[in-house]
Design a protein around this motif. Structure first.
Motif: not given
Length: 676
Positions: A576, A579-586
């Motif tokens: 999880h 994925q958030l890191w890749k989507d720049e939603k960390w």
């Protein structure tokens, strides 16, 4: 003004004064019931006792189970008996009006506080875990309609933020110290700081419940002082209200009388070496140093700290008195391989341990570990201890027991738990550690009510402390040690919430020339195990690095990396977070209880570091030396992490329960065969 309320109660929004916390609505009483009658009697009793008390404090209980009512009340230290009586009487009535028929209510009035409950919150065991509770924060402006923030406060200017934060923190810590150690049994202090240069004077107040020990009072005030940095954000006034202690500051003279503590201006840095210690000495000379060169202040503080610590050690403070505690004969230390070790380490007779724990009574039980129960104990000289009694069926035999004893006896670091001694008699295998009052990290970060008490500054200090402890094990100790079971429940917290790595029963000693070792016996905890170790039995220092990365993500997010919970489409927290890191939603992974505006870059770095540590390939993970450098150097550019281990594991909706059952032992230490 910002108001922060900390209580051992459920979450309830707080409005204008008075501030109330209403307990669980399911725990209530009926009008004209026995409980109601006992409550009325208790209210009268507390009002009369507090008015007559020189400290304006009272506690007690009325009735018998199941209708017994426990209560506590305390007036502010600067009010007279008449004002105190009126405030408590109003609070008793107000508590029942604000939270009708609730059996657990706490109210804070400007000059007094009151709590009643059907639970015995007055038990001494509750005193040490001062920071139990929830946080409720609200932004308000005070009645004078001043500007909401102090002059020169600029969230975009890190120097401005740092300077004002030091001023507020310095004033509160100085006042807290005076309340805890210099005001006798009163445990109340007021302060004033004249900063100068157009900056308004600041006034402060600190108070503890008088029947706390001086150390517990300091612990309570010291812990909530850390919250000021994140919650006050340069405001002209702020309060931190807790059941056992409270702090307040403002730009108006809000208390009666002259200040008890005055800090002269200008103040840039307050150096107090004892702040670094869990149990400060009242003989330590408090000093306020006008700093011209910040580096010089740091050096002076470090030198004072070292001298103070050495003096405490020479005095033998906290060490068992050999005249009062019987220990094994010296020749047995040769058999154990401990001859010549620290004189602080002892081999205890079983009757001594039995007496210290009151025959391993349930009342003294602190918890249940993977290898047996842990008890609190007290030696005749007053030293508090934690006693780990290894169960005969635990799987940890004498060899593992001796391994842990010999290993920890040779390790000394501020971020490792201190082993005081051991006991071995027939089937009894017992380890005796220093007692750490705030218990383990998992009790905070995975608890909805306590997690908000760990502000970001404290979490970052915990992350760095764990990293320093691992670095010592991997590189700087006389033995190169792989812990193999690093997890939140094995991180203990001292009075000041400093982390200490514990439980070395599964640790392995490495040769300096070894980089990787293979084992047929895989031990550890699901969710924290590196993939190469779980599947092939290969472990190295990078195995601990992986566990550290998982633990860091848990500290940042407040969630377990476990199959008990689903995070999006993934079985665990690692996928999880990736994925958030890749989507720049960390930011979505960060605990919502944190105030992150002033710490975004620090939190982002920690998430980045954690993802670097949990990469699937061990060679891609940093060493703990690298981790320390990345945490402490803001100018260092961090590499982009590769995908983490277990990233590919996705859980369709219909399979969630099956996977949960499969990995239901996530937070237990396990042993398994099958490594190559």
């Amino acid at each position: 003004m910002i108001i922060v309320v900390l209580l051992i109660l459920g979450f309830t929004p707080i409005a204008a004064q008075p501030w109330q916390i209403c307990g669980d609505p399911a725990v209530s009483y009926m009008s004209n019931s026995t409980y109601h009658a006992n409550l009325e009697h208790l209210s009268t009793m507390l009002t009369d006792k507090a008015t007559a008390s020189p400290y304006h404090y009272a506690n007690g209980s009325v009735g018998t189970a199941p209708d017994i009512v426990y209560g506590l009340t305390l007036c502010r230290g600067d009010v007279n008996s008449t004002t105190c009586h009126a405030c408590i009487a109003n609070a008793s009535l107000g508590a029942q009006q604000l939270c009708p028929y609730r059996a657990d209510v706490t109210v804070f009035y400007p000059t007094c506080r009151l709590r009643f409950s059907s639970k015995n919150f007055l038990h001494p065991d509750n005193y040490s875990l001062i920071v139990d509770g929830v946080v409720d924060t609200m932004n308000t402006t005070d009645t004078t309609n001043k500007e909401p923030t102090l002059p020169n406060w600029d969230p975009g200017n890190s120097e401005s933020v740092a300077d004002i934060t030091k001023i507020i923190s310095g004033l509160l810590q100085e006042t807290a110290w005076h309340a805890a150690y210099d005001s006798g049994a009163w445990m109340f202090a007021t302060g004033r700081m004249d900063v100068g240069g157009g900056f308004p004077s600041l006034f402060s107040m600190a108070q503890c419940v008088p029947n706390l020990s001086h150390n517990d009072c300091w612990s309570c005030l010291h812990v909530i002082t850390y919250m000021a940095t994140d919650n006050f954000a340069g405001r002209q006034g702020g309060r931190l209200l807790a059941l056992w202690c409270n702090l307040r500051y403002d730009t108006v003279h809000f208390y009666s009388g002259d200040p008890m503590v005055t800090i002269m201006s200008p103040v840039k840095e307050i150096v107090r070496s004892a702040t670094l210690l869990g149990v400060p000495s009242r003989k330590h000379k408090r000093s306020v140093i006008k700093v011209v060169v910040p580096v010089l202040a740091s050096i002076i503080g470090l030198v004072i700290s070292i001298i103070f610590i050495r003096r405490r050690r020479k005095k033998g403070n906290g060490s068992p008195d050999k005249a009062n505690v019987h220990v094994k004969e010296d020749d047995e230390t040769i058999v154990w391989g401990l001859k010549g070790r620290s004189s602080d380490f002892m081999l205890y007779d079983f009757p001594v341990v039995l007496e210290a724990t009151i025959n391993f009574s349930e009342e003294n039980k602190l918890g249940q570990g993977g290898f047996g129960p842990v008890y609190k104990g007290r030696f005749p000289d007053g030293l508090e201890i934690a006693v780990k009694r290894l169960a005969s069926h635990s799987g940890q035999g004498f060899t593992q027991f001796k391994n842990e004893v010999q290993l920890i006896a040779k390790l000394q670091h501020t971020n490792l738990v201190r082993l005081l001694g051991c006991c071995s008699q027939e089937e009894e295998k017992i380890l005796i550690y220093e007692y750490l009052p705030n218990k383990s990290l998992d009790l905070f970060i995975f608890d909805e009510t306590r997690r908000p008490l760990l502000c970001w500054s404290r979490r970052l200090a915990i992350i760095e402390g764990i990293a320093q402890g691992l670095l010592y094990l991997h590189k700087h100790s006389r033995l190169r040690v792989i812990h193999r079971d690093l997890k939140a429940s094995n991180i203990l917290l001292d009075h000041d919430m400093n982390p200490k790595i514990s439980d070395f029963g599964l640790a392995k000693i490495f040769s300096i020339n070894d980089t990787e070792v293979n084992t047929d016996r895989i031990v550890g905890t699901y969710g924290y195990m590196a993939p190469e170790y779980a599947s092939e039995g290969l472990f190295s220092i990078k195995s601990d690095v992986f566990s550290f990365g998982v633990l860091t993500l848990e500290i940042v997010s407040g969630k377990r990396s476990s199959s008990f919970h689903r995070y999006g489409d993934f079985i665990n927290l690692l996928g999880h977070a990736w994925q958030l890191w890749k989507d720049e939603k960390w930011l979505q992974i960060v605990d919502t209880a944190l105030v992150i505006e002033c710490h975004t870059s620090e939190i982002m770095r920690c998430v980045n570091i954690a993802l670097l540590c949990v990469q699937e390939n061990a060679a891609d993970r940093p060493t703990m030396s690298d981790v320390i450098a990345m945490i402490t150097s803001e100018s260092m550019t961090l590499p982009e992490p590769r995908h983490p281990a277990y990233f590919y594991i996705r859980v369709p909706e219909e399979e969630t329960s099956m996977v949960t059952d499969l990995f239901s032992t996530n937070d237990m230490t396990m042993s398994a065969l099958g490594g190559r």
